[in-house]
Scaffold this motif. Structure first.
Motif, PDB file in Angstrom:
ATOM      1  N   ALA A  48      42.815  39.999  42.681  1.00 53.10           N
ATOM      2  CA  ALA A  48      44.147  39.360  42.718  1.00 53.10           C
ATOM      3  C   ALA A  48      44.854  39.705  44.028  1.00 53.10           C
ATOM      4  CB  ALA A  48      44.979  39.809  41.517  1.00 53.10           C
ATOM      5  N   LEU A  49      44.791  40.978  44.421  1.00 52.33           N
ATOM      6  CA  LEU A  49      45.478  41.403  45.650  1.00 52.33           C
ATOM      7  C   LEU A  49      44.868  40.731  46.886  1.00 52.33           C
ATOM      8  CD1 LEU A  49      45.865  45.211  44.810  1.00 52.33           C
ATOM      9  CD2 LEU A  49      47.745  43.569  45.042  1.00 52.33           C
ATOM     10  N   VAL A  50      43.546  40.644  46.922  1.00 50.43           N
ATOM     11  CA  VAL A  50      42.887  39.982  48.061  1.00 50.43           C
ATOM     12  C   VAL A  50      43.309  38.509  48.111  1.00 50.43           C
ATOM     13  CG1 VAL A  50      40.638  39.198  48.930  1.00 50.43           C
ATOM     14  CG2 VAL A  50      40.911  41.555  48.141  1.00 50.43           C
ATOM     15  N   THR A  51      43.360  37.881  46.963  1.00 48.97           N
ATOM     16  CA  THR A  51      43.703  36.450  46.922  1.00 48.97           C
ATOM     17  C   THR A  51      45.131  36.212  47.412  1.00 48.97           C
ATOM     18  OG1 THR A  51      42.171  36.182  45.084  1.00 48.97           O
ATOM     19  CG2 THR A  51      43.759  34.412  45.426  1.00 48.97           C
ATOM     20  N   VAL A  52      46.032  37.108  47.051  1.00 52.60           N
ATOM     21  CA  VAL A  52      47.416  36.999  47.542  1.00 52.60           C
ATOM     22  C   VAL A  52      47.417  37.022  49.073  1.00 52.60           C
ATOM     23  CG1 VAL A  52      49.620  38.229  47.673  1.00 52.60           C
ATOM     24  CG2 VAL A  52      48.504  37.898  45.456  1.00 52.60           C
ATOM     25  N   ASP A  53      46.600  37.871  49.661  1.00 50.97           N
ATOM     26  CA  ASP A  53      46.513  37.914  51.131  1.00 50.97           C
ATOM     27  C   ASP A  53      45.972  36.594  51.692  1.00 50.97           C
ATOM     28  OD1 ASP A  53      47.485  40.488  51.323  1.00 50.97           O
ATOM     29  OD2 ASP A  53      45.502  41.435  51.470  1.00 50.97           O
ATOM     30  N   LEU A  91      34.428  41.578  50.188  1.00 51.61           N
ATOM     31  CA  LEU A  91      35.884  41.339  50.169  1.00 51.61           C
ATOM     32  C   LEU A  91      36.578  42.292  51.136  1.00 51.61           C
ATOM     33  CD1 LEU A  91      36.452  41.089  46.305  1.00 51.61           C
ATOM     34  CD2 LEU A  91      36.365  39.192  47.950  1.00 51.61           C
ATOM     35  N   PRO A  92      37.580  41.808  51.867  1.00 52.74           N
ATOM     36  CA  PRO A  92      38.350  42.718  52.713  1.00 52.74           C
ATOM     37  C   PRO A  92      39.208  43.633  51.842  1.00 52.74           C
ATOM     38  CG  PRO A  92      39.345  40.531  52.680  1.00 52.74           C
ATOM     39  CD  PRO A  92      38.069  40.430  51.892  1.00 52.74           C
ATOM     40  N   ASP A  93      39.655  44.753  52.412  1.00 46.35           N
ATOM     41  CA  ASP A  93      40.617  45.582  51.664  1.00 46.35           C
ATOM     42  C   ASP A  93      41.926  44.829  51.559  1.00 46.35           C
ATOM     43  OD1 ASP A  93      38.882  47.648  51.322  1.00 46.35           O
ATOM     44  OD2 ASP A  93      39.490  48.685  53.163  1.00 46.35           O
ATOM     45  N   PRO A  94      42.528  44.825  50.377  1.00 43.09           N
ATOM     46  CA  PRO A  94      43.819  44.133  50.266  1.00 43.09           C
ATOM     47  C   PRO A  94      44.926  44.883  51.014  1.00 43.09           C
ATOM     48  CG  PRO A  94      43.199  45.157  48.171  1.00 43.09           C
ATOM     49  CD  PRO A  94      42.053  45.376  49.104  1.00 43.09           C
ATOM     50  N   SER A  95      45.909  44.152  51.514  1.00 46.94           N
ATOM     51  CA  SER A  95      47.012  44.814  52.230  1.00 46.94           C
ATOM     52  C   SER A  95      48.016  45.408  51.247  1.00 46.94           C
ATOM     53  CB  SER A  95      47.719  43.824  53.157  1.00 46.94           C
ATOM     54  OG  SER A  95      48.392  42.855  52.385  1.00 46.94           O
ATOM     55  N   GLY A  96      48.112  44.805  50.052  1.00 46.39           N
ATOM     56  CA  GLY A  96      49.111  45.277  49.083  1.00 46.39           C
ATOM     57  C   GLY A  96      48.528  46.231  48.063  1.00 46.39           C
ATOM     58  N   LYS A  97      49.433  46.800  47.265  1.00 44.98           N
ATOM     59  CA  LYS A  97      49.034  47.708  46.175  1.00 44.98           C
ATOM     60  C   LYS A  97      49.601  47.146  44.881  1.00 44.98           C
ATOM     61  CE  LYS A  97      48.714  52.246  48.338  1.00 44.98           C
ATOM     62  NZ  LYS A  97      47.777  51.674  49.255  1.00 44.98           N
ATOM     63  N   PRO A  98      49.030  47.560  43.751  1.00 41.07           N
ATOM     64  CA  PRO A  98      49.628  47.124  42.489  1.00 41.07           C
ATOM     65  C   PRO A  98      51.053  47.661  42.359  1.00 41.07           C
ATOM     66  CG  PRO A  98      47.496  48.182  42.122  1.00 41.07           C
ATOM     67  CD  PRO A  98      47.823  48.371  43.558  1.00 41.07           C
ATOM     68  N   ALA A  99      51.891  46.896  41.633  1.00 40.92           N
ATOM     69  CA  ALA A  99      53.285  47.311  41.419  1.00 40.92           C
ATOM     70  C   ALA A  99      53.350  48.407  40.364  1.00 40.92           C
ATOM     71  CB  ALA A  99      54.101  46.108  40.972  1.00 40.92           C
ATOM     72  N   GLU A 100      54.438  49.161  40.393  1.00 34.07           N
ATOM     73  CA  GLU A 100      54.694  50.182  39.359  1.00 34.07           C
ATOM     74  C   GLU A 100      54.942  49.496  38.022  1.00 34.07           C
ATOM     75  OE1 GLU A 100      55.071  53.631  39.570  1.00 34.07           O
ATOM     76  OE2 GLU A 100      54.174  53.401  41.570  1.00 34.07           O
ATOM     77  N   GLY A 101      54.495  50.126  36.939  1.00 34.52           N
ATOM     78  CA  GLY A 101      54.769  49.553  35.609  1.00 34.52           C
ATOM     79  C   GLY A 101      53.582  48.771  35.118  1.00 34.52           C
TER      80      GLY A 101
END
Ligand code: BDR
Ligand code: CA
Length: 310
Positions: A48-53, A91-101
Motif C-alpha cells: 500500500a505504501l509503495v503504491t501511494v508513492d 519493490l522500492p522502499d516506500p517513502s512513508g510509514k504506517p500511521a499511528e493507531g
C-alpha cells in the motif's frame, strides 16, 4: 469531492484500484486501512505504501489492521498475485510509514468526525470492518455508503466453485457486515470477469502510455495474468478491485443492479464463504444490498487509460 476510506489487502489489483482513486481529481482518499488477505499483513502494508508513492499525488494515512480472520487461520493467495502480492517485481522502499493507531479505530474515528460524508470501499476480507462494528455498532448511520468488492452475483466462485476469495477468507466478518445496516453495494467477482478484463493488447497499449504508474500497474499483475491463463480461463487480467473503485468514482459505470437480501454461508461443508442472493425473494426479507449485475466495460478502460496515462 467524494471522500473515501479504502480498506485493502493490498496486492496487484488492489494497487491498481488505489492508483485510480488517488489519481482521480474529484476523489479524496482520506485513509487507507490494511487487512491481511491476499498476502500477510506486513507485506500488504508495504504494498500500500509503495503504491501511494507510485501514484505521485498525496499521502493519505495508511493504518495497519487485522492480521487474520475473526475465526480460523489466514489463507493467502500468493499463487494468484505472486510471493510479494505484486507479481514478484522488486519493490522500492516506500517513502512513508504506517500511521499511528489501528485500522478499525481509524475507520470509526473518521466516520464519527464526518458523519454521513465518507464512503467506505472494501477490497479485501471484511475483518477490519467487522472489528470497527464492534467498536461502533451504529457505523451504518455514520458512513454515507459502503462498497464491498466481494462475493459473486452469479454464484460462481474463484476460490471454491461457489465462494469468492475476500468473503471466503473471513465469512464470519462478511456476514456481520452484510447484516449491519449499511447502505451497501456488492461488486462481485463476476463483474470483473465479465466487464473489467484487460487483455494483452490493451495491457501493451497501457504500457505504451509511458508513465511509471501504467507500467507498474501492468508489471505487478504478471502473476495474475498467468493465474488467469491456467485457472480462471480469462483472456487477460480481471480487475475486481479497480472496477469497484471505478463504480464508486463514476457511478454511471454501473449500468444494472438490483436491491436484494444477501446472506453469507459461514460454515457450509462445500459452500463456506458463498454469498447467497435471494433473487426471487423467497425469504421475504428486506433487501440489505444493492447487487451489481452489469457495468460499462468500455467506460472502465477509458477511465483506466485516463488516470494511469496522465
Ligand atoms: C479479490 O481477491 C483478490 O484476489 C483480489 O484483490 C480481489 O479483492 C477477488 O476475489
Ligand atoms: Ca483485494
Amino acid at each position: 469531492m467524494k471522500r473515501l476510506i479504502i480498506d485493502t489487502d493490498t496486492a496487484s489489483d488492489d494497487a491498481v484500484a488505489l492508483l485510480l482513486a488517488l489519481r482521480h481529481p474529484a476523489t479524496r482518499v482520506e485513509a487507507i486501512t490494511v487487512v491481511a488477505g491476499n498476502v500477510p499483513l506486513a507485506q500488504a502494508v508495504t504494498n500500500a505504501l509503495v503504491t501511494v508513492d507510485v501514484a505521485e499525488t498525496y499521502q493519505p494515512p495508511v493504518y495497519i489492521g487485522a492480521s487474520g480472520p475473526l475465526a480460523g487461520d489466514l489463507r493467502t493467495a500468493e499463487s494468484v498475485h505472486g510471493a510479494n502480492g505484486m507479481g514478484n517485481i522488486p519493490l522500492p522502499d516506500p517513502s512513508g510509514k504506517p500511521a499511528e493507531g489501528d485500522a478499525p479505530e481509524a475507520i470509526v474515528a473518521a466516520a464519527r468526525a464526518a458523519p454521513g460524508e465518507l464512503t467506505l470501499v472494501t477490497l479485501g476480507p471484511l475483518t477490519n470492518v467487522a472489528l470497527a462494528l464492534d467498536l461502533e455498532p451504529t457505523l451504518g448511520t455514520l458512513l454515507k455508503e459502503v462498497y464491498v468488492m466481494g462475493g459473486t452475483s452469479d454464484h460462481l466462485g474463484n476460490i471454491t466453485p461457489s465462494a469468492e476469495f475476500n468473503i471466503w477468507v473471513d465469512p464470519v466478518a462478511a456476514r456481520r457486515v452484510f447484516h449491519a445496516g449499511f447502505r451497501l453495494t456488492m461488486v462481485g467477482w463476476d463483474i470483473s470477469r465479465k466487464y473489467a478484463v484487460i487483455d494483452d493488447p490493451t495491457a501493451e497499449r497501457l504500457r505504451a502510455l509511458g508513465t511509471r504508474r501504467a507500467r507498474f500497474a501492468m508489471d505487478i499483475n504478471r502473476s495474475l495474468r498467468q493465474f488467469c491463463r491456467d485457472y480462471t480461463h480469462i483472456d487477460g487480467i480481471d480487475m475486481p478491485d479497480p472496477i469497484t473503485v471505478a463504480v464508486v468514482i463514476e457511478p454511471e459505470m454501473l449500468t444494472r443492479s438490483v436491491e436484494r437480501y444477501v446472506d453469507v454461508e459461514t460454515e457450509g461443508e462445500i459452500t463456506r464463504g458463498a454469498t447467497i442472493v435471494d433473487y426471487l425473494g423467497v425469504l421475504r426479507r428486506e433487501p440489505n444490498a444493492r447487487v451489481c449485475l452489469e457495468t460499462d466495460a468500455e467506460r472502465f478502460l477509458t477511465l483506466v487509460f485516463d488516470l494511469l496515462g496522465n
